[in-house]
Each structure stands twice: as C-alpha cells, then as structure tokens.
Design a protein around this motif. Sequence first.
Motif, PDB file in Angstrom:
ATOM      1  N   LEU A 212      47.608  26.411  57.316  1.00  0.00           N
ATOM      2  CA  LEU A 212      48.079  25.330  58.168  1.00  0.00           C
ATOM      3  C   LEU A 212      47.683  23.942  57.671  1.00  0.00           C
ATOM      4  O   LEU A 212      48.502  23.012  57.764  1.00  0.00           O
ATOM      5  CB  LEU A 212      47.605  25.554  59.607  1.00  0.00           C
ATOM      6  N   PRO A 213      46.477  23.746  57.147  1.00  0.00           N
ATOM      7  CA  PRO A 213      46.148  22.404  56.645  1.00  0.00           C
ATOM      8  C   PRO A 213      47.097  21.945  55.539  1.00  0.00           C
ATOM      9  O   PRO A 213      47.550  20.792  55.536  1.00  0.00           O
ATOM     10  CB  PRO A 213      44.712  22.569  56.128  1.00  0.00           C
ATOM     11  N   GLU A 214      47.420  22.838  54.593  1.00  0.00           N
ATOM     12  CA  GLU A 214      48.326  22.459  53.516  1.00  0.00           C
ATOM     13  C   GLU A 214      49.757  22.307  54.026  1.00  0.00           C
ATOM     14  O   GLU A 214      50.496  21.414  53.587  1.00  0.00           O
ATOM     15  CB  GLU A 214      48.282  23.497  52.396  1.00  0.00           C
ATOM     16  N   ALA A 215      50.153  23.166  54.955  1.00  0.00           N
ATOM     17  CA  ALA A 215      51.495  23.055  55.540  1.00  0.00           C
ATOM     18  C   ALA A 215      51.644  21.714  56.243  1.00  0.00           C
ATOM     19  O   ALA A 215      52.671  21.030  56.114  1.00  0.00           O
ATOM     20  CB  ALA A 215      51.739  24.206  56.511  1.00  0.00           C
ATOM     21  N   GLU A 216      50.622  21.328  56.970  1.00  0.00           N
ATOM     22  CA  GLU A 216      50.647  20.044  57.683  1.00  0.00           C
ATOM     23  C   GLU A 216      50.748  18.882  56.692  1.00  0.00           C
ATOM     24  O   GLU A 216      51.526  17.944  56.885  1.00  0.00           O
ATOM     25  CB  GLU A 216      49.389  19.911  58.538  1.00  0.00           C
ATOM     26  N   LYS A 217      49.994  18.952  55.630  1.00  0.00           N
ATOM     27  CA  LYS A 217      50.011  17.900  54.608  1.00  0.00           C
ATOM     28  C   LYS A 217      51.402  17.778  53.985  1.00  0.00           C
ATOM     29  O   LYS A 217      51.927  16.664  53.808  1.00  0.00           O
ATOM     30  CB  LYS A 217      48.974  18.235  53.541  1.00  0.00           C
ATOM     31  N   ILE A 218      52.006  18.908  53.655  1.00  0.00           N
ATOM     32  CA  ILE A 218      53.325  18.904  53.019  1.00  0.00           C
ATOM     33  C   ILE A 218      54.398  18.424  53.994  1.00  0.00           C
ATOM     34  O   ILE A 218      55.288  17.627  53.637  1.00  0.00           O
ATOM     35  CB  ILE A 218      53.671  20.314  52.491  1.00  0.00           C
ATOM     36  N   TYR A 219      54.328  18.871  55.236  1.00  0.00           N
ATOM     37  CA  TYR A 219      55.312  18.439  56.229  1.00  0.00           C
ATOM     38  C   TYR A 219      55.219  16.933  56.482  1.00  0.00           C
ATOM     39  O   TYR A 219      56.236  16.259  56.657  1.00  0.00           O
ATOM     40  CB  TYR A 219      55.115  19.195  57.539  1.00  0.00           C
ATOM     41  N   ARG A 220      54.018  16.390  56.506  1.00  0.00           N
ATOM     42  CA  ARG A 220      53.877  14.948  56.729  1.00  0.00           C
ATOM     43  C   ARG A 220      54.466  14.165  55.556  1.00  0.00           C
ATOM     44  O   ARG A 220      55.049  13.090  55.745  1.00  0.00           O
ATOM     45  CB  ARG A 220      52.412  14.588  56.963  1.00  0.00           C
ATOM     46  N   LYS A 221      54.329  14.705  54.354  1.00  0.00           N
ATOM     47  CA  LYS A 221      54.960  14.073  53.200  1.00  0.00           C
ATOM     48  C   LYS A 221      56.474  14.131  53.345  1.00  0.00           C
ATOM     49  O   LYS A 221      57.185  13.150  53.039  1.00  0.00           O
ATOM     50  CB  LYS A 221      54.508  14.769  51.911  1.00  0.00           C
ATOM     51  N   ALA A 222      56.987  15.263  53.802  1.00  0.00           N
ATOM     52  CA  ALA A 222      58.436  15.403  53.999  1.00  0.00           C
ATOM     53  C   ALA A 222      58.942  14.398  55.028  1.00  0.00           C
ATOM     54  O   ALA A 222      60.014  13.804  54.860  1.00  0.00           O
ATOM     55  CB  ALA A 222      58.766  16.830  54.440  1.00  0.00           C
ATOM     56  N   ILE A 223      58.171  14.187  56.092  1.00  0.00           N
ATOM     57  CA  ILE A 223      58.563  13.241  57.139  1.00  0.00           C
ATOM     58  C   ILE A 223      58.651  11.824  56.581  1.00  0.00           C
ATOM     59  O   ILE A 223      59.508  11.024  56.982  1.00  0.00           O
ATOM     60  CB  ILE A 223      57.586  13.322  58.328  1.00  0.00           C
ATOM     61  N   GLU A 224      57.795  11.518  55.623  1.00  0.00           N
ATOM     62  CA  GLU A 224      57.844  10.198  54.986  1.00  0.00           C
ATOM     63  C   GLU A 224      59.138  10.005  54.191  1.00  0.00           C
ATOM     64  O   GLU A 224      59.575   8.867  53.987  1.00  0.00           O
ATOM     65  CB  GLU A 224      56.656  10.016  54.035  1.00  0.00           C
ATOM     66  N   LEU A 225      59.730  11.106  53.766  1.00  0.00           N
ATOM     67  CA  LEU A 225      60.880  11.036  52.870  1.00  0.00           C
ATOM     68  C   LEU A 225      62.223  11.134  53.579  1.00  0.00           C
ATOM     69  O   LEU A 225      63.270  11.108  52.919  1.00  0.00           O
ATOM     70  CB  LEU A 225      60.792  12.156  51.827  1.00  0.00           C
ATOM     71  N   THR A 226      62.227  11.263  54.904  1.00  0.00           N
ATOM     72  CA  THR A 226      63.500  11.399  55.618  1.00  0.00           C
ATOM     73  C   THR A 226      63.494  10.597  56.911  1.00  0.00           C
ATOM     74  O   THR A 226      62.439  10.359  57.512  1.00  0.00           O
ATOM     75  CB  THR A 226      63.807  12.874  55.931  1.00  0.00           C
ATOM     76  N   SER A 227      64.685  10.224  57.318  1.00  0.00           N
ATOM     77  CA  SER A 227      64.863   9.566  58.620  1.00  0.00           C
ATOM     78  C   SER A 227      65.678  10.454  59.557  1.00  0.00           C
ATOM     79  O   SER A 227      66.052  10.033  60.651  1.00  0.00           O
ATOM     80  CB  SER A 227      65.582   8.220  58.432  1.00  0.00           C
ATOM     81  N   ASP A 228      65.938  11.683  59.113  1.00  0.00           N
ATOM     82  CA  ASP A 228      66.723  12.635  59.905  1.00  0.00           C
ATOM     83  C   ASP A 228      65.849  13.202  61.024  1.00  0.00           C
ATOM     84  O   ASP A 228      64.948  14.002  60.786  1.00  0.00           O
ATOM     85  CB  ASP A 228      67.227  13.760  58.997  1.00  0.00           C
ATOM     86  N   LYS A 229      66.137  12.790  62.255  1.00  0.00           N
ATOM     87  CA  LYS A 229      65.295  13.175  63.386  1.00  0.00           C
ATOM     88  C   LYS A 229      65.341  14.682  63.657  1.00  0.00           C
ATOM     89  O   LYS A 229      64.345  15.263  64.087  1.00  0.00           O
ATOM     90  CB  LYS A 229      65.721  12.398  64.647  1.00  0.00           C
ATOM     91  N   ILE A 230      66.481  15.315  63.402  1.00  0.00           N
ATOM     92  CA  ILE A 230      66.584  16.760  63.639  1.00  0.00           C
ATOM     93  C   ILE A 230      65.674  17.507  62.671  1.00  0.00           C
ATOM     94  O   ILE A 230      64.963  18.448  63.059  1.00  0.00           O
ATOM     95  CB  ILE A 230      68.043  17.232  63.510  1.00  0.00           C
ATOM     96  N   GLN A 231      65.690  17.089  61.397  1.00  0.00           N
ATOM     97  CA  GLN A 231      64.821  17.727  60.410  1.00  0.00           C
ATOM     98  C   GLN A 231      63.352  17.512  60.762  1.00  0.00           C
ATOM     99  O   GLN A 231      62.531  18.435  60.647  1.00  0.00           O
ATOM    100  CB  GLN A 231      65.121  17.186  59.008  1.00  0.00           C
ATOM    101  N   ILE A 232      63.017  16.310  61.183  1.00  0.00           N
ATOM    102  CA  ILE A 232      61.631  16.017  61.557  1.00  0.00           C
ATOM    103  C   ILE A 232      61.211  16.875  62.746  1.00  0.00           C
ATOM    104  O   ILE A 232      60.117  17.459  62.758  1.00  0.00           O
ATOM    105  CB  ILE A 232      61.461  14.517  61.876  1.00  0.00           C
ATOM    106  N   ALA A 233      62.085  16.965  63.746  1.00  0.00           N
ATOM    107  CA  ALA A 233      61.770  17.770  64.932  1.00  0.00           C
ATOM    108  C   ALA A 233      61.606  19.239  64.572  1.00  0.00           C
ATOM    109  O   ALA A 233      60.733  19.932  65.122  1.00  0.00           O
ATOM    110  CB  ALA A 233      62.865  17.598  65.980  1.00  0.00           C
ATOM    111  N   GLU A 234      62.421  19.728  63.635  1.00  0.00           N
ATOM    112  CA  GLU A 234      62.321  21.135  63.234  1.00  0.00           C
ATOM    113  C   GLU A 234      60.990  21.422  62.542  1.00  0.00           C
ATOM    114  O   GLU A 234      60.338  22.443  62.809  1.00  0.00           O
ATOM    115  CB  GLU A 234      63.483  21.503  62.313  1.00  0.00           C
ATOM    116  N   MET A 235      60.584  20.539  61.646  1.00  0.00           N
ATOM    117  CA  MET A 235      59.292  20.727  60.973  1.00  0.00           C
ATOM    118  C   MET A 235      58.149  20.627  61.968  1.00  0.00           C
ATOM    119  O   MET A 235      57.179  21.402  61.920  1.00  0.00           O
ATOM    120  CB  MET A 235      59.140  19.697  59.850  1.00  0.00           C
ATOM    121  N   ALA A 236      58.271  19.685  62.893  1.00  0.00           N
ATOM    122  CA  ALA A 236      57.206  19.485  63.875  1.00  0.00           C
ATOM    123  C   ALA A 236      57.072  20.683  64.809  1.00  0.00           C
ATOM    124  O   ALA A 236      55.951  21.080  65.164  1.00  0.00           O
ATOM    125  CB  ALA A 236      57.471  18.211  64.675  1.00  0.00           C
ATOM    126  N   ILE A 237      58.193  21.276  65.190  1.00  0.00           N
ATOM    127  CA  ILE A 237      58.112  22.434  66.085  1.00  0.00           C
ATOM    128  C   ILE A 237      57.511  23.626  65.345  1.00  0.00           C
ATOM    129  O   ILE A 237      56.820  24.462  65.943  1.00  0.00           O
ATOM    130  CB  ILE A 237      59.489  22.786  66.691  1.00  0.00           C
TER     131      ILE A 237
END
Length: 284
Positions: A212-237
């Motif tokens: 989970l720590p590495e998954a969280e780190k990678i997902y936060r990097k992904a969030i920095e690279l997109t403005s797509d709210k659906i994609q962000i919400a999917e990663m966050a869920i």
Amino acid sequence: MKKLLFLFIIFSNLVHAQTPKLSFDTKFYDAENRWVLFNKKENQNTYGLGFIYLDPKAGYTFNYEGEVELKKNKFQRLPRLDTTNNIKIRLDVNTFDVYILSDELIKQFALPEKPDWLDAYSVNQDFIQNRVQKASYLNGAGASHKALPILQKAYEEDPHFPGLEFELGYAYNATGSFYKAVIVLNKAIENDPSNFWYYRELGFSLKHLNNLPEAEKIYRKAIELTSDKIQIAEMAINMAQSYYHAKDKVNFDAWKKVVMDNADPNSQFMAYIQYFEENWYKPN
C-alpha cells in the motif's frame, strides 16, 4: 398398452432429436471471421444472422445479414426487408454470446464461406500495430487471457512500441499476474516517465500485491499527471478500499476526501464510500 407406451416414447425421442438445438455459448471474440446467430429476443421468434469480423479501426463488428426463423423444426432464412443499408453493430464486453453456424446451415442459408468484403479488413493484420490494436480490443472485451500471447510476442519484438506496455500491463493485471505487470510497467516508466497510464496500472498492481505505501506513492504521481476526475476518483477508491480492509481509518479518510473531491455525488464511487463507512466496524 406397454407396446403403445413404448412406441410413444420412441416417437417423442425422435421428434426431440429432430428439433434443432442452439447453444448460445460462444463469446463474440471466439467467433471472429465466422457466421453466427444472435439469440432471439423475448416475445420474438427470429434470430439475428450475420458475420463477425475485426475492423482494425473500430473493433469487433457484427455485419447484419437478416433474420432466421425456426419453423416446424427447420431453420428458414427470411428475406431481408431493407437491402439498401449495410448494418454494422460494434461489439463490446456487454455483447451476448452467439451461436456459430455449422457448415450445413451456411449452405442451407446460401451464404458464402467468407464474405467478399472480408479481405479488405485482413490487409496488414500481421503488422505489430494491428496486433497490439487487436489485443487492446480483447482487453476491452474482458478477454485479456487471449490478448496476453499476442502482447507477449509483440513485446519481444519491440517492447516500447506505442501502447504496447500499457496493454501488456493491463492484461497481466486482469489475469492476476501482478508481479509481471510491475516489471513491465516499471520498465515502461523508465522509458516514458510522464505517461499517466503506466502509473495508473502500476498503482493497481501494487495495491493487489498489498504494497500500500508504494501503491499510494504511484497513485499520487498519477494524479499529478492527469486532470481527469473520473480516473482520479477510480484510483482514490482503490486506495480507500484497501485501507478499509486494513482498518486504517486515517488513510481511509485521506483517500475518501480525494474521492469526494472528484466523483459525481451519484456515482458508484460515492456508493462505495457510503458502504465502507456504514460497515466500518462490522466484521468482513
């Protein structure tokens, strides 16, 4: 009386045996370049007849050729009412299973072995671009097990071919080969460190490996690279779900906020958050 009963059973079995049976149990992607029937709809007595093929630009397609009726235990091809329009239906993960026509039915319906127009869609099918595209359609149809061998061979030829690494990582994730996905996606990121899709898939892999720590780190990097709210919400869920199962309220709340900041109030993402909160202290 026994003789009459015996004859009745024989007659019943004979009628039953003569009644054609259709098994609609073939996935459309397993019926590529085949004549098929789609099952009749409720309150109808005809089956949709056509040919399934792969359009490299549009995906798996059903070329509609008319209707077939089962009448007096025999199939009959009905005259097509409109012959001026060519009806094509794109097939996807929600498409119903089909029945592949036997050689006997193909002859009975006066169909060619293959339509004349099919050759136009078979040009350059061995090019890596077309093979990767086919695998992408298979991934989208929920057939990653069929996409994998195509992608693995292409990866041996040109690992950084555009779109290939994402599709291969996706296929590995979809088939539960999370370690293999991590290897492919890490190499993809080394080659293209600003590609959002690589991070999205890698975060999914790490989540399912319970890192989970590495998954969280990678997902936060992904969030920095997109403005797509659906994609962000999917990663966050995905992260919220993991922390729900881990009973980590602090991190759950942090990712819940990301979901709420990006998801539509009536979305499935919010329904998941509601479920997690309502069942937080209940045993799984």
